[in-house]
Design an enzyme around this catalytic site. Structure first.
Site, PDB file in Angstrom:
ATOM      1  N   TYR A   1       1.070  -1.049   0.177  1.00 15.67           N
ATOM      2  CA  TYR A   1      -0.106  -0.253  -0.232  1.00 15.67           C
ATOM      3  C   TYR A   1       1.451   1.292  -0.027  1.00 15.67           C
ATOM      4  O   TYR A   1       1.054   2.299   0.629  1.00 15.67           O
ATOM      5  CB  TYR A   1      -0.570  -0.144   1.238  1.00 15.67           C
ATOM      6  CG  TYR A   1      -1.847   0.671   1.604  1.00 15.67           C
ATOM      7  CD1 TYR A   1      -2.856   0.524   0.588  1.00 15.67           C
ATOM      8  CD2 TYR A   1      -2.290   2.085   1.957  1.00 15.67           C
ATOM      9  CE1 TYR A   1      -4.129   1.048   0.031  1.00 15.67           C
ATOM     10  CE2 TYR A   1      -3.546   2.887   1.722  1.00 15.67           C
ATOM     11  CZ  TYR A   1      -4.738   2.535   0.631  1.00 15.67           C
ATOM     12  OH  TYR A   1      -5.115   3.122  -0.040  1.00 15.67           O
TER      13      TYR A   1
ATOM     14  N   SER B   1       3.818  -3.560   9.448  1.00 17.09           N
ATOM     15  CA  SER B   1       3.551  -2.406   7.972  1.00 17.09           C
ATOM     16  C   SER B   1       3.161  -0.855   8.814  1.00 17.09           C
ATOM     17  O   SER B   1       2.034  -0.395   9.490  1.00 17.09           O
ATOM     18  CB  SER B   1       2.868  -2.740   6.981  1.00 17.09           C
ATOM     19  OG  SER B   1       2.468  -2.281   6.153  1.00 17.09           O
TER      20      SER B   1
ATOM     21  N   HIS C   1       5.184  -4.330 -13.252  1.00 13.56           N
ATOM     22  CA  HIS C   1       6.211  -3.230 -14.430  1.00 13.56           C
ATOM     23  C   HIS C   1       7.145  -4.427 -14.440  1.00 13.56           C
ATOM     24  O   HIS C   1       6.752  -6.092 -13.844  1.00 13.56           O
ATOM     25  CB  HIS C   1       6.855  -2.533 -12.568  1.00 13.56           C
ATOM     26  CG  HIS C   1       8.422  -2.786 -13.705  1.00 13.56           C
ATOM     27  ND1 HIS C   1       9.310  -2.150 -14.949  1.00 13.56           N
ATOM     28  CD2 HIS C   1       9.987  -2.178 -13.032  1.00 13.56           C
ATOM     29  CE1 HIS C   1      10.324  -2.237 -14.882  1.00 13.56           C
ATOM     30  NE2 HIS C   1      10.805  -1.818 -13.381  1.00 13.56           N
TER      31      HIS C   1
HETATM   32  N1  LIG Z   1       4.286   1.531 -14.551  1.00 16.55           N
HETATM   33  C1  LIG Z   1       5.091   2.299 -13.919  1.00 16.55           C
HETATM   34  O1  LIG Z   1       5.388   3.451 -14.743  1.00 16.55           O
HETATM   35  C2  LIG Z   1       5.571   2.651 -12.345  1.00 16.55           C
HETATM   36  C3  LIG Z   1       5.806   3.477 -11.885  1.00 16.55           C
HETATM   37  C4  LIG Z   1       6.349   3.587 -10.385  1.00 16.55           C
HETATM   38  C5  LIG Z   1       6.897   2.314 -10.031  1.00 16.55           C
HETATM   39  N2  LIG Z   1       5.901   1.318 -10.837  1.00 16.55           N
HETATM   40  C6  LIG Z   1       6.091  -0.174 -10.089  1.00 16.55           C
HETATM   41  O2  LIG Z   1       5.199  -0.112  -8.575  1.00 16.55           O
HETATM   42  C7  LIG Z   1       5.748  -1.446  -7.890  1.00 16.55           C
HETATM   43  C8  LIG Z   1       5.558  -0.379  -6.569  1.00 16.55           C
HETATM   44  O3  LIG Z   1       6.531   0.821  -6.434  1.00 16.55           O
HETATM   45  P1  LIG Z   1       5.271   2.025  -5.490  1.00 16.55           P
HETATM   46  O4  LIG Z   1       6.142   3.123  -5.886  1.00 16.55           O
HETATM   47  O5  LIG Z   1       4.661   2.055  -5.276  1.00 16.55           O
HETATM   48  O6  LIG Z   1       6.842   1.365  -4.161  1.00 16.55           O
HETATM   49  P2  LIG Z   1       6.563   2.008  -2.718  1.00 16.55           P
HETATM   50  O7  LIG Z   1       6.096   3.437  -2.756  1.00 16.55           O
HETATM   51  O8  LIG Z   1       7.965   2.445  -2.532  1.00 16.55           O
HETATM   52  O9  LIG Z   1       5.894   0.883  -1.801  1.00 16.55           O
HETATM   53  C9  LIG Z   1       6.271  -0.375  -1.465  1.00 16.55           C
HETATM   54  C10 LIG Z   1       5.388  -1.199  -0.564  1.00 16.55           C
HETATM   55  O10 LIG Z   1       5.421  -2.257  -1.119  1.00 16.55           O
HETATM   56  C11 LIG Z   1       5.599  -2.770  -0.242  1.00 16.55           C
HETATM   57  N3  LIG Z   1       6.529  -3.749   0.811  1.00 16.55           N
HETATM   58  C12 LIG Z   1       8.016  -3.599   0.555  1.00 16.55           C
HETATM   59  N4  LIG Z   1       8.858  -4.614   0.826  1.00 16.55           N
HETATM   60  C13 LIG Z   1       7.840  -5.647   1.185  1.00 16.55           C
HETATM   61  C14 LIG Z   1       7.814  -7.431   1.284  1.00 16.55           C
HETATM   62  N5  LIG Z   1       9.556  -7.931   1.402  1.00 16.55           N
HETATM   63  N6  LIG Z   1       6.957  -8.037   2.276  1.00 16.55           N
HETATM   64  C15 LIG Z   1       5.809  -7.178   1.698  1.00 16.55           C
HETATM   65  N7  LIG Z   1       5.501  -5.525   1.052  1.00 16.55           N
HETATM   66  C16 LIG Z   1       6.608  -5.114   0.873  1.00 16.55           C
HETATM   67  C17 LIG Z   1       5.601  -1.791   1.269  1.00 16.55           C
HETATM   68  O11 LIG Z   1       5.363  -2.068   2.343  1.00 16.55           O
HETATM   69  P3  LIG Z   1       5.541  -1.728   3.665  1.00 16.55           P
HETATM   70  O12 LIG Z   1       4.348  -0.118   3.352  1.00 16.55           O
HETATM   71  O13 LIG Z   1       4.904  -1.867   4.661  1.00 16.55           O
HETATM   72  O14 LIG Z   1       6.567  -0.268   3.566  1.00 16.55           O
HETATM   73  C18 LIG Z   1       4.616  -1.129   0.317  1.00 16.55           C
HETATM   74  O15 LIG Z   1       3.622  -0.440   0.806  1.00 16.55           O
HETATM   75  C19 LIG Z   1       6.734  -1.513  -8.303  1.00 16.55           C
HETATM   76  O16 LIG Z   1       6.735  -2.455  -8.648  1.00 16.55           O
HETATM   77  C20 LIG Z   1       7.487  -0.696  -9.031  1.00 16.55           C
HETATM   78  O17 LIG Z   1       8.441  -0.639 -10.208  1.00 16.55           O
HETATM   79  C21 LIG Z   1       5.009   1.263 -12.054  1.00 16.55           C
END
Ligand SMILES: NC(=O)c1ccc[n+]([C@@H]2O[C@H](COP(=O)([O-])OP(=O)(O)OC[C@H]3O[C@@H](n4cnc5c(N)ncnc54)[C@H](OP(=O)(O)O)[C@@H]3O)[C@@H](O)[C@H]2O)c1
Length: 329
Positions: free
Chosen positions: A25, A52, A109
């Site tokens: 989230y 979390s 992604h």
């Molecule tokens: N399509 C696109 O253009 C685009 C652009 C940007 C990103 N993305 C993709 O979107 C995805 C997420 O990116 P975001 O920017 O939303 O990341 P983010 O804001 O850093 O959020 C990451 C989430 O992952 C959770 N997490 C991390 N490690 C974990 C683990 N070991 N077990 C369970 N949960 C875990 C975190 O949990 P906590 O809340 O507990 O810390 C957080 O809720 C990635 O795959 C990224 O490559 C795609």
């Protein structure tokens, strides 16, 4: 190139009729949850790790928060929105051992699938549904009445429904307002990583640091050097965003345009072998393997590189300029 699809052409039933678990989230997780709900998807689970920091926010937004294991047991679609480097660990320890047979997996992604970090069993749909942009923009564009451009791809179609689910999921994010296009895990992964490494982040920062250092070596004050190589990037980026590169050139001084056209060729020659090496490194999966290995060893390399970058002389000049700007607001 595939034709764009828009909202009115897409049936949302494939997501409205299924239970969707969002793994994570963060920026994307929250935006996906809120947009899908606003599009009438009622059965949404937010799956978070123990302890979390995001639990409070997800619950305040009115979502049902569950463990990753429970999400894997209950959901028809699992959308993996956790940090890329954690996907392998999450899949192996939480999702694969608990998953409901036939469950669809969605990724935003291409990273984990294209570089072989996850190898899902044959009975599940494996879908790319990428709203192209930072997670927060998925929500802010939607709230402003628009959406981000979306790309879908299918790696495995066990149910025969993968394409319909992909399009419905992207429409549920608001991408149907901007255009939804066919792509693939391979295309999205390379484009995203090459873009961020070579151009948007790594390339841009390298040019800024090199320009700053050259000016300071030529006797220019760090304050002036910072303004001309870093601070003004925003004005140029805004112009490019609004008008494209050609339009930006038309909007700046002829002096800047003449000089820039003259040197662009030499700069491109110099960086071409570096860019070609990045394409090779990323395509072979070597970058993904190095990054996941660093994550699994506590991000030692990332922390060391981050600390070193933070000590660059331009940071101090930047703090001064930003401080002066804040005092005048
Ligand atoms: N399509 C696109 O253009 C685009 C652009 C940007 C990103 N993305 C993709 O979107 C995805 C997420 O990116 P975001 O920017 O939303 O990341 P983010 O804001 O850093 O959020 C990451 C989430 O992952 C959770 N997490 C991390 N490690 C974990 C683990 N070991 N077990 C369970 N949960 C875990 C975190 O949990 P906590 O809340 O507990 O810390 C957080 O809720 C990635 O795959 C990224 O490559 C795609």
């Amino acid at each position: 190139m595939s034709e764009a699809l828009y909202e009115a052409q897409i049936d949302l039933a494939p997501v409205r009729e299924r239970t969707i678990a969002l793994i994570g989230y963060g920026n994307h997780g929250r935006s996906h949850g809120l947009n899908l709900r606003d599009y009438g998807v009622e059965r949404i689970l937010v799956a978070l790790r123990e302890g979390s920091a995001s639990r409070e926010k997800a619950e305040a937004d009115g979502f049902n928060v569950v463990s990753l294991a429970e999400a894997a047991q209950r959901a028809d679609i699992v959308s993996i929105l956790a940090a890329d480097e954690a996907h392998k660990e999450i899949w192996e320890t939480q999702l694969a051992p608990n998953r409901k047979p036939g469950q669809a997996l969605i990724f935003c992604h291409g990273f984990s699938i294209d570089y072989g970090l996850i190898d899902p069993p044959a009975d599940c749909d494996v879908i790319l549904a990428a709203a192209k942009g930072p997670g927060g923009a998925v929500r802010s564009a939607f709230e402003a009445g628009g959406g981000l451009v979306g790309f879908w791809g299918v790696h495995q179609d066990a149910s025969g429904q993968a394409e319909a689910i992909a399009k419905a999921y992207l429409a549920g994010l608001g991408c149907g307002r901007a255009g939804i296009y066919e792509s693939s895990f391979k295309e999205e992964a390379l484009a995203d990583i090459l873009g961020e490494q070579a151009v948007l982040v790594g390339g841009m920062c390298a040019l800024a640091r090199e320009g700053f250092e050259q000016l300071v070596a030529a006797g220019i004050s760090p304050r002036m050097a910072y303004i001309d190589t870093v601070h003004e990037l925003k004005y140029i980026a805004d112009l490019i965003h609004q008008r494209g590169i050609h339009g930006m050139y038309a909007a700046i001084s002829d002096t800047a345009e003449f000089g820039a056209h003259e040197v662009e060729g030499a700069i491109r020659e110099a960086v071409r072998p570096v860019f070609q090496a990045i394409v090779k490194d990323v395509t072979a999966g070597d970058f993904a393997r190095r990054w996941v290995a660093d994550y699994e060893q506590g991000r030692e390399t990332l922390h060391a590189m981050r600390a070193e970058a933070g000590e660059h002389a331009l940071e101090e000049a930047g703090r001064e300029i930003r401080g002066a700007g804040a005092r005048t607001r």
